[in-house]
Design a protein around this motif. Structure first.
Motif, PDB file in Angstrom:
ATOM      1  N   VAL A   1      -7.724   3.198   1.415  1.00 52.93           N
ATOM      2  CA  VAL A   1      -7.543   2.752   2.802  1.00 52.93           C
ATOM      3  C   VAL A   1      -7.358   1.237   2.861  1.00 52.93           C
ATOM      4  CG1 VAL A   1      -8.656   2.566   5.058  1.00 52.93           C
ATOM      5  CG2 VAL A   1      -8.831   4.688   3.749  1.00 52.93           C
ATOM      6  N   LEU A   2      -8.207   0.510   2.150  1.00 49.28           N
ATOM      7  CA  LEU A   2      -8.129  -0.953   2.164  1.00 49.28           C
ATOM      8  C   LEU A   2      -6.812  -1.455   1.579  1.00 49.28           C
ATOM      9  CD1 LEU A   2     -11.785  -1.854   1.073  1.00 49.28           C
ATOM     10  CD2 LEU A   2     -10.808  -1.873   3.385  1.00 49.28           C
ATOM     11  N   VAL A   3      -6.361  -0.829   0.501  1.00 48.97           N
ATOM     12  CA  VAL A   3      -5.109  -1.231  -0.132  1.00 48.97           C
ATOM     13  C   VAL A   3      -3.929  -0.929   0.783  1.00 48.97           C
ATOM     14  CG1 VAL A   3      -3.515  -0.596  -1.980  1.00 48.97           C
ATOM     15  CG2 VAL A   3      -5.865  -1.162  -2.524  1.00 48.97           C
ATOM     16  N   THR A   4      -3.980   0.201   1.476  1.00 46.52           N
ATOM     17  CA  THR A   4      -2.898   0.548   2.391  1.00 46.52           C
ATOM     18  C   THR A   4      -2.784  -0.472   3.511  1.00 46.52           C
ATOM     19  OG1 THR A   4      -3.157   2.913   1.926  1.00 46.52           O
ATOM     20  CG2 THR A   4      -2.013   2.318   3.955  1.00 46.52           C
ATOM     21  N   ILE A   5      -3.915  -0.819   4.106  1.00 42.96           N
ATOM     22  CA  ILE A   5      -3.898  -1.809   5.191  1.00 42.96           C
ATOM     23  C   ILE A   5      -3.543  -3.195   4.651  1.00 42.96           C
ATOM     24  CG2 ILE A   5      -5.307  -2.951   6.942  1.00 42.96           C
ATOM     25  CD1 ILE A   5      -6.931  -0.352   7.144  1.00 42.96           C
ATOM     26  N   GLY A   6      -4.141  -3.555   3.509  1.00 39.54           N
ATOM     27  CA  GLY A   6      -3.852  -4.865   2.922  1.00 39.54           C
ATOM     28  C   GLY A   6      -2.403  -5.022   2.530  1.00 39.54           C
ATOM     29  N   GLY A   7      -1.797  -3.969   1.999  1.00 38.37           N
ATOM     30  CA  GLY A   7      -0.389  -4.038   1.616  1.00 38.37           C
ATOM     31  C   GLY A   7       0.502  -4.274   2.819  1.00 38.37           C
ATOM     32  N   ALA A   8       0.190  -3.610   3.939  1.00 36.05           N
ATOM     33  CA  ALA A   8       0.970  -3.813   5.158  1.00 36.05           C
ATOM     34  C   ALA A   8       0.846  -5.254   5.648  1.00 36.05           C
ATOM     35  CB  ALA A   8       0.510  -2.836   6.239  1.00 36.05           C
ATOM     36  N   LEU A   9      -0.370  -5.805   5.604  1.00 32.38           N
ATOM     37  CA  LEU A   9      -0.577  -7.187   6.047  1.00 32.38           C
ATOM     38  C   LEU A   9       0.170  -8.175   5.162  1.00 32.38           C
ATOM     39  CD1 LEU A   9      -4.397  -7.116   6.889  1.00 32.38           C
ATOM     40  CD2 LEU A   9      -2.486  -7.149   8.502  1.00 32.38           C
ATOM     41  N   GLN A  10       0.226  -7.903   3.866  1.00 34.29           N
ATOM     42  CA  GLN A  10       0.896  -8.814   2.946  1.00 34.29           C
ATOM     43  C   GLN A  10       2.392  -8.890   3.189  1.00 34.29           C
ATOM     44  OE1 GLN A  10      -1.690 -10.648   1.957  1.00 34.29           O
ATOM     45  NE2 GLN A  10      -0.695 -10.837  -0.032  1.00 34.29           N
ATOM     46  N   LEU A  11       2.962  -7.858   3.769  1.00 31.00           N
ATOM     47  CA  LEU A  11       4.411  -7.798   3.948  1.00 31.00           C
ATOM     48  C   LEU A  11       4.878  -8.372   5.274  1.00 31.00           C
ATOM     49  CD1 LEU A  11       5.071  -4.234   2.494  1.00 31.00           C
ATOM     50  CD2 LEU A  11       5.522  -6.426   1.398  1.00 31.00           C
ATOM     51  N   ILE A  12       3.951  -8.784   6.133  1.00 31.68           N
ATOM     52  CA  ILE A  12       4.324  -9.351   7.435  1.00 31.68           C
ATOM     53  C   ILE A  12       4.694 -10.821   7.252  1.00 31.68           C
ATOM     54  CG2 ILE A  12       3.529  -9.887   9.760  1.00 31.68           C
ATOM     55  CD1 ILE A  12       1.651  -7.495   9.568  1.00 31.68           C
TER      56      ILE A  12
ATOM     57  N   ILE B   1       2.522 -13.648   8.961  1.00 28.29           N
ATOM     58  CA  ILE B   1       1.222 -13.969   8.365  1.00 28.29           C
ATOM     59  C   ILE B   1       1.403 -14.918   7.187  1.00 28.29           C
ATOM     60  CG2 ILE B   1      -0.732 -13.003   7.084  1.00 28.29           C
ATOM     61  CD1 ILE B   1      -0.597 -10.561   8.834  1.00 28.29           C
ATOM     62  N   ARG B   2       2.429 -14.673   6.384  1.00 25.64           N
ATOM     63  CA  ARG B   2       2.681 -15.564   5.243  1.00 25.64           C
ATOM     64  C   ARG B   2       2.962 -16.987   5.703  1.00 25.64           C
ATOM     65  NH1 ARG B   2       6.028 -11.264   3.281  1.00 25.64           N
ATOM     66  NH2 ARG B   2       7.885 -12.520   3.700  1.00 25.64           N
ATOM     67  N   ARG B   3       3.695 -17.120   6.823  1.00 24.06           N
ATOM     68  CA  ARG B   3       4.056 -18.455   7.300  1.00 24.06           C
ATOM     69  C   ARG B   3       2.906 -19.148   8.022  1.00 24.06           C
ATOM     70  NH1 ARG B   3       8.844 -15.731   8.956  1.00 24.06           N
ATOM     71  NH2 ARG B   3       8.003 -15.709  11.089  1.00 24.06           N
ATOM     72  N   ARG B   4       2.235 -18.414   8.901  1.00 25.22           N
ATOM     73  CA  ARG B   4       1.253 -19.041   9.784  1.00 25.22           C
ATOM     74  C   ARG B   4      -0.159 -19.053   9.212  1.00 25.22           C
ATOM     75  NH1 ARG B   4       3.290 -15.952  15.304  1.00 25.22           N
ATOM     76  NH2 ARG B   4       5.454 -16.740  15.249  1.00 25.22           N
ATOM     77  N   ALA B   5      -0.447 -18.137   8.296  1.00 25.37           N
ATOM     78  CA  ALA B   5      -1.793 -18.075   7.714  1.00 25.37           C
ATOM     79  C   ALA B   5      -1.688 -17.922   6.200  1.00 25.37           C
ATOM     80  CB  ALA B   5      -2.572 -16.922   8.331  1.00 25.37           C
ATOM     81  N   PRO B   6      -1.167 -18.928   5.514  1.00 21.24           N
ATOM     82  CA  PRO B   6      -0.981 -18.808   4.061  1.00 21.24           C
ATOM     83  C   PRO B   6      -2.289 -18.626   3.311  1.00 21.24           C
ATOM     84  CG  PRO B   6      -0.642 -21.081   4.795  1.00 21.24           C
ATOM     85  CD  PRO B   6      -0.717 -20.238   6.025  1.00 21.24           C
ATOM     86  N   GLY B   7      -3.369 -19.209   3.823  1.00 17.15           N
ATOM     87  CA  GLY B   7      -4.659 -19.040   3.164  1.00 17.15           C
ATOM     88  C   GLY B   7      -5.115 -17.589   3.207  1.00 17.15           C
ATOM     89  N   PHE B   8      -4.992 -16.971   4.380  1.00 14.16           N
ATOM     90  CA  PHE B   8      -5.348 -15.554   4.500  1.00 14.16           C
ATOM     91  C   PHE B   8      -4.454 -14.711   3.604  1.00 14.16           C
ATOM     92  CE2 PHE B   8      -4.432 -11.420   6.417  1.00 14.16           C
ATOM     93  CZ  PHE B   8      -5.696 -10.877   6.476  1.00 14.16           C
ATOM     94  N   HIS B   9      -3.163 -15.043   3.552  1.00 20.66           N
ATOM     95  CA  HIS B   9      -2.230 -14.299   2.712  1.00 20.66           C
ATOM     96  C   HIS B   9      -2.650 -14.349   1.247  1.00 20.66           C
ATOM     97  CE1 HIS B   9       1.588 -12.701   1.210  1.00 20.66           C
ATOM     98  NE2 HIS B   9       1.633 -13.728   0.383  1.00 20.66           N
ATOM     99  N   ARG B  10      -3.066 -15.516   0.790  1.00 20.56           N
ATOM    100  CA  ARG B  10      -3.467 -15.655  -0.607  1.00 20.56           C
ATOM    101  C   ARG B  10      -4.733 -14.857  -0.904  1.00 20.56           C
ATOM    102  NH1 ARG B  10      -1.664 -21.028   0.266  1.00 20.56           N
ATOM    103  NH2 ARG B  10      -3.781 -21.704   0.771  1.00 20.56           N
ATOM    104  N   TRP B  11      -5.735 -14.955  -0.049  1.00 19.34           N
ATOM    105  CA  TRP B  11      -6.994 -14.239  -0.301  1.00 19.34           C
ATOM    106  C   TRP B  11      -6.815 -12.733  -0.140  1.00 19.34           C
ATOM    107  CZ3 TRP B  11     -10.963 -15.802  -2.885  1.00 19.34           C
ATOM    108  CH2 TRP B  11     -11.216 -17.163  -2.982  1.00 19.34           C
TER     109      TRP B  11
ATOM    110  N   GLY C   1      -4.069 -11.243  -0.762  1.00 22.61           N
ATOM    111  CA  GLY C   1      -3.324 -10.857  -1.953  1.00 22.61           C
ATOM    112  C   GLY C   1      -4.222 -10.692  -3.166  1.00 22.61           C
ATOM    113  N   ARG C   2      -5.168 -11.607  -3.329  1.00 23.09           N
ATOM    114  CA  ARG C   2      -6.113 -11.480  -4.449  1.00 23.09           C
ATOM    115  C   ARG C   2      -6.923 -10.195  -4.337  1.00 23.09           C
ATOM    116  NH1 ARG C   2      -7.162 -17.188  -3.021  1.00 23.09           N
ATOM    117  NH2 ARG C   2      -6.013 -18.527  -4.491  1.00 23.09           N
ATOM    118  N   ALA C   3      -7.403  -9.923  -3.125  1.00 25.73           N
ATOM    119  CA  ALA C   3      -8.171  -8.692  -2.920  1.00 25.73           C
ATOM    120  C   ALA C   3      -7.305  -7.458  -3.179  1.00 25.73           C
ATOM    121  CB  ALA C   3      -8.731  -8.664  -1.499  1.00 25.73           C
ATOM    122  N   TYR C   4      -6.048  -7.530  -2.759  1.00 29.25           N
ATOM    123  CA  TYR C   4      -5.133  -6.405  -2.956  1.00 29.25           C
ATOM    124  C   TYR C   4      -4.925  -6.119  -4.434  1.00 29.25           C
ATOM    125  CZ  TYR C   4      -0.892  -3.580  -2.439  1.00 29.25           C
ATOM    126  OH  TYR C   4       0.033  -2.568  -2.492  1.00 29.25           O
ATOM    127  N   LEU C   5      -4.691  -7.167  -5.207  1.00 25.05           N
ATOM    128  CA  LEU C   5      -4.489  -6.997  -6.646  1.00 25.05           C
ATOM    129  C   LEU C   5      -5.725  -6.403  -7.307  1.00 25.05           C
ATOM    130  CD1 LEU C   5      -2.678 -10.354  -7.554  1.00 25.05           C
ATOM    131  CD2 LEU C   5      -1.636  -8.118  -7.234  1.00 25.05           C
TER     132      LEU C   5
END
Length: 298
Positions: A106-117, A120-130, A132-136
């Motif tokens: 469940v977490l990976v499914t939601i996290g993967g969707a968030l990573q592709l927006i 989020i990558r542009r406006r919240a790069p810090g959140f994107h990085r963390w 991404g680490r959790a996703y990996l």
């Protein structure tokens, strides 16, 4: 001196003019198509992604609403309604492994969707990085847990060919996660993005299997090419490998179409993605109505 009679010369001039006009119109038309090729590829890819993410979120809702609710109310034995030998009384360790596997799914499914927006990558790069680490990390742990349940605990449905395909999928997830992390650490962001997309598709192999299976059943108006009792047969063997091989192959073709910039290749790729989106949409709808949503009321 004009060797042609006046009428013939006039006809010839008119023919030449018409020919050049038609040629110019054809050239302009092709030029318009060339300009539309890259946007068409982006739009069809985005449409595919949006539909896929909706389908994956429906799957996450199902896992949370059925497995999570059963565990929350103290009835994990209900998992066996869907997973044969999913919950085994007294087998605390492997029951915990399965529970964590479902939670991470469940977490990976939601996290993967968030990573592709992109926003989020542009406006919240810090959140994107963390994120991404959790996703990996979660993807790697989930794959390892899946291998443990498959080869040590046993009792997983399907035959040897399907188990080998699942194992290969898990190994690809581990490899892609490591490569994506290495490129991110080295700030090779373009390469990181590509390997992250490969990881995203490999992680969702099980989801692709379910969607593809339901499309196949709907198209054939019932099981075809496999035995539903033993859950084995040539089609399921094909799907076990296609669940990750086909999406990865399409992604590589997409990368090439982007790199080469050939309008014909980009239009062909856009058409191909559009064609593949149709059965995926049907499969998502069938899986949601037949496999997922009914268990939310069980």
């Amino acid at each position: 001196m004009n060797p042609l009679p006046p009428a013939t010369a006039m006809t010839t001039n008119r023919g030449d003019t018409a020919f050049h006009t038609a040629r110019l119109a054809t050239g302009n038309s092709w030029h318009d198509w060339r300009r539309l090729a890259a946007p068409a590829l982006r739009v069809t890819a985005m449409l595919w992604l949006v539909i896929a993410v909706i389908g994956q979120l429906l799957f996450a809702i199902y896992v949370t609403g059925f497995y999570g609710r059963a565990a929350w109310h103290g009835h994990p034995e209900r998992w066996d309604q869907v997973l044969p030998h999913g919950y085994v009384a007294g087998d605390t360790f492997f029951n915990l492994v399965l529970g964590m596997h479902l939670l991470f799914a469940v977490l990976v499914t939601i996290g993967g969707a968030l990573q592709l927006i992109p926003g989020i990558r542009r406006r919240a790069p810090g959140f994107h990085r963390w994120c991404g680490r959790a996703y990996l990390l979660l993807a790697a742990i989930m794959s390892g847990g899946g291998l443990v349940m498959l080869w040590i605990r046993g009792g997983v449905v399907g035959d040897l060919s399907q188990h080998l395909a699942i194992s290969l999928n898990a190994l690809l997830i581990l490899a892609f996660a490591g490569i994506a992390w290495r490129h991110a650490r080295a700030r090779r962001l373009d390469r990181h993005r590509r390997w992250a997309l490969r990881l995203f598709l490999a992680v969702n192999g099980v989801w692709f299997f379910r969607v593809g299976l339901m499309f196949w059943i709907v198209a054939n108006q019932g099981p075809a090419g496999f035995d539903p009792k033993t859950f084995s047969g040539p089609f399921l063997t094909f799907m076990a490998f296609a669940q990750f091989a086909l999406p990865l192959a399409v992604l590589e073709l997409y990368f090439r179409a982007q790199e080469r910039g050939d309008p014909r290749g980009q239009l062909a790729m856009a058409a191909g993605i559009g064609v593949l989106t149709l059965p995926m949409t049907v499969g998502i709808g069938a899986a949601a109505l037949i496999m997922w949503l009914p268990y939310l009321h069980a």
